[in-house]
Structures are given as C-alpha cells and as structure tokens.
Design an enzyme around this catalytic site. Structure first.
Site, mmCIF file in Angstrom:
data_model
loop_
_atom_site.group_PDB
_atom_site.id
_atom_site.type_symbol
_atom_site.label_atom_id
_atom_site.label_comp_id
_atom_site.label_asym_id
_atom_site.label_seq_id
_atom_site.Cartn_x
_atom_site.Cartn_y
_atom_site.Cartn_z
ATOM 1 N N CYS A 45 0.829 -1.215 0.000
ATOM 2 C CA CYS A 45 0.000 0.000 0.000
ATOM 3 C C CYS A 45 0.861 1.262 0.000
ATOM 4 C CB CYS A 45 -0.879 -0.032 1.252
ATOM 5 S SG CYS A 45 -1.753 1.515 1.558
ATOM 6 N N ARG A 110 -14.239 0.673 4.978
ATOM 7 C CA ARG A 110 -13.167 -0.284 4.675
ATOM 8 C C ARG A 110 -12.171 -0.284 5.837
ATOM 9 N NH1 ARG A 110 -10.015 1.446 0.940
ATOM 10 N NH2 ARG A 110 -10.893 3.502 0.582
ATOM 11 N N TYR A 111 -11.554 -1.426 6.061
ATOM 12 C CA TYR A 111 -10.569 -1.555 7.143
ATOM 13 C C TYR A 111 -9.212 -1.282 6.521
ATOM 14 C CZ TYR A 111 -14.622 -4.161 8.663
ATOM 15 O OH TYR A 111 -15.906 -4.527 8.946
ATOM 16 N N VAL A 113 -5.101 0.098 6.069
ATOM 17 C CA VAL A 113 -3.748 0.370 6.548
ATOM 18 C C VAL A 113 -3.313 1.670 5.871
ATOM 19 C CG1 VAL A 113 -3.017 -1.986 7.007
ATOM 20 C CG2 VAL A 113 -2.795 -1.086 4.687
ATOM 21 N N TYR A 176 -5.680 6.591 -8.479
ATOM 22 C CA TYR A 176 -6.835 5.791 -8.037
ATOM 23 C C TYR A 176 -8.114 6.286 -8.709
ATOM 24 C CZ TYR A 176 -4.235 3.304 -4.437
ATOM 25 O OH TYR A 176 -3.360 2.481 -3.782
#
Ligand SMILES: N[C@@H](CCC(=O)N[C@@H](CS)C(=O)NCC(=O)O)C(=O)O
Length: 305
Positions: A45, A110-111, A113, A176
C-alpha cells in the site's frame, strides 16, 4: 473490494474519510513514547509505505512496533497470515477488522492500513495516513536516531504542506481516480491530471535534487511511493498509460536515487505490490492474473550526486 459507497453518482471515485483521527502528541490522551504504539501496514500500500519509510529513516523501529499484513486481502479484509500462527502477535487478532471493531463496534467502512494501535487503551488511535508521517517526524523527535534527516523542517513546513496537497490531488490519489472511475470522462480528467503533474514534476526535478531543493523531506516520501508503483501497476492496471515513469529522465533518476537508500529499498517489495493490486482488486482485474514484467533496473546509477 467494497467501493460502492465511494463511487459518486457520476462514476467518480471519492475516497472515504479517515475514521480515526486522534493525534499522538504531548499533553494529550495519547502522548508519544517508546513501546506504547504499534503500526499496522502493508508493503503493497502506497499510503502505508510512507510510514514504513519514515519509521526506518528516523530509526524508530525499536520505538514503534510493526505488524505487516498479507498483501492479499480476502472478503474479510487484511489478514495476519504473515505472522506466526496467522495471528497478530500484539492483539492475537486474525484480521485487521477486529482492531477496527474493538475500537468502534459500529464501524462500517473499509478496514485500511496504515493505522496505529495503542497497546495501553487497546484501541486504534489513528488511520489518518497523511498525519501519520508528520507525527513520526515531529512528536517522536526525541526518539529519532542520531544523524537522521529532518523530514519536516520548520522553515519548509508551509511549502511541504502545500506540495503534499498538490501531490495528493495531482498524482497520489489521481491514479486511483483514474483506475476506479466508472465513467470515461472522469477517467480522462484524472489521467490528464496525472500526466500534467508528472510533466511539472519532471521540470522541477531537472533543476532540484529533491522536491524542496537539497534536502530530502516528507514530500519526497509521498511522491516516491506512487512513483515506485507507476510502471509495474498504475500504467496498466489503472490505465495511466500515456507515458511510463521511465520516459521521464529526471523523475526516473530521482526515483532510483530514493530507492537506493535503505529505508526506501527495504520497504519496497515489487512482488507484494503487484500481487496485491492485480489479485485483490477484482473490480479492475477479474482474472486475477499478475503480469510478469516490467523489467526495470532500479539499481542503475542515478547520477544525481
Ligand atoms: N485510509 C485511507 C487510505 C488508506 C488506504 O486506502 N489503504 C488501502 C490499501 S492501499 C486499504 O487498506 N484498503 C482496504 C480496503 O480497501 O478494504 C482510506 O480510507 O481510503
């Protein structure tokens, strides 16, 4: 991946707000200190790699713990399958989502990082990725290793903040927007913005070693994590294909200059990056086939001093 709520009526990708935005700062419920906070990150990420780079550049590895998640998410999100027994050694969790729900049982986004866990209160303090590197650079200054760089010097803070905002809209998030767009015109708007930004960066980095001159700063970390993914992923997977990073001589040499430093190199895992995007983002790549290339020589001399 669950992007439904983040696609606007006109097909544009609009990123969810960060849910946990407490700050680690002196004289607050979350004061900085060694051993108390734990970082959850993925090498895949770009937002998380920023924190991984800064943590190493500043020598904070013994001050802030780290658990790295598996680059492949399943339908329940990020997993701790790279850790012994497939569990996070700090919390015993199998999924990152367990930490989000321990903090807010009603959480429905969303979970993501990167995020920081407080081992004292057993809650997530923050998943506010833009603030995270700044926190490591400022609140944790008393624990920086001797000789580590000042990535957020007082005299440049205003310029760094402005540059970071421009990078976010022009490239970090614009790739994105291009990749997740469900509308031709919105895709074209985003991709045009990406390449206008790269063209301007090429000009700037032809005369500057780093974005703000001679000194490596937080802005360089933010640009790097997008550049590292550009040719392997964004060019094909996100259709940012007008030009490649390697078509920009100054930018490509700048990216190698950064990559060849240990904190950047040690946290850049092209295999995990490619497997994450091409296997996990089935909305973009339903076949989950991962490309073999591109063959790039990141170790070639950069010639930038
Ligand atoms: N916290 C931000 C940015 C961080 C982010 O998007 N991280 C990605 C990985 S690059 C993530 O964790 N995604 C989880 C998911 O989509 O379920 C967000 O909420 O959009």
């Amino acid at each position: 991946m669950k992007l439904g709520r983040e696609i606007s009526g006109d097909g544009r990708f609009v990123r969810q707000p960060n849910r946990f935005t407490n700050r680690i700062e002196p004289d607050s419920p979350y004061p900085p200190g060694p051993g108390r906070y734990h970082l959850y990150a993925s090498y895949a990420c770009p937002w998380a790699q920023r924190s991984l780079i800064v943590r190493q550049l500043l020598g904070l590895e013994d001050i802030i713990g780290l658990t790295v998640v598996d680059p492949i998410r399943d339908d329940k999100g990020w997993r701790f399958t790279l850790s012994p027994g497939d569990r996070d050694p700090v919390t015993g969790a199998s999924y990152l989502s367990e930490l989000y729900h321990a903090t807010d049982p009603e959480y429905f986004g969303r979970y993501t990082v990167p995020c920081i866990w407080d081992t004292q209160t057993e809650r997530l303090v923050t998943n506010d990725y833009p603030q995270l590197t700044i926190t490591l650079e400022t609140a944790f200054a008393p624990w920086h290793a001797a000789g580590s760089p000042d990535l957020y010097p007082s005299r440049l803070r205003r310029d760094i903040d402005a540059m970071n905002d421009w990078l976010y809209g022009g490239i970090n998030n614009a790739v994105y927007e291009a990749g997740f767009s469900r509308n031709q015109q919105k895709y074209e708007d985003a991709v045009t913005r990406v390449f206008t930004t790269l063209d301007r960066l090429e000009e700037r980095l032809t005369t500057h070693r780093f974005l703000h001159g001679d000194q490596l700063t937080d802005s360089d970390v933010r640009l790097y994590t997008t550049l590292a993914r550009f040719d392997p992923v964004y060019y094909s997977h996100f259709k940012c294909s007008i030009r490649r990073l390697t078509d920009y001589p100054a930018l490509w040499a700048y990216a190698r200059d950064l990559y060849q430093r240990p904190a950047f190199h040690n946290t850049t895992d092209f295999d995990q990056i490619k497997r994450h995007y091409f296997i996990t983002q089935t909305n973009v790549n339903p076949s989950q086939v991962v490309p073999v290339g591109p063959a790039l020589d990141w170790d070639a001399p950069h010639g930038r001093g």
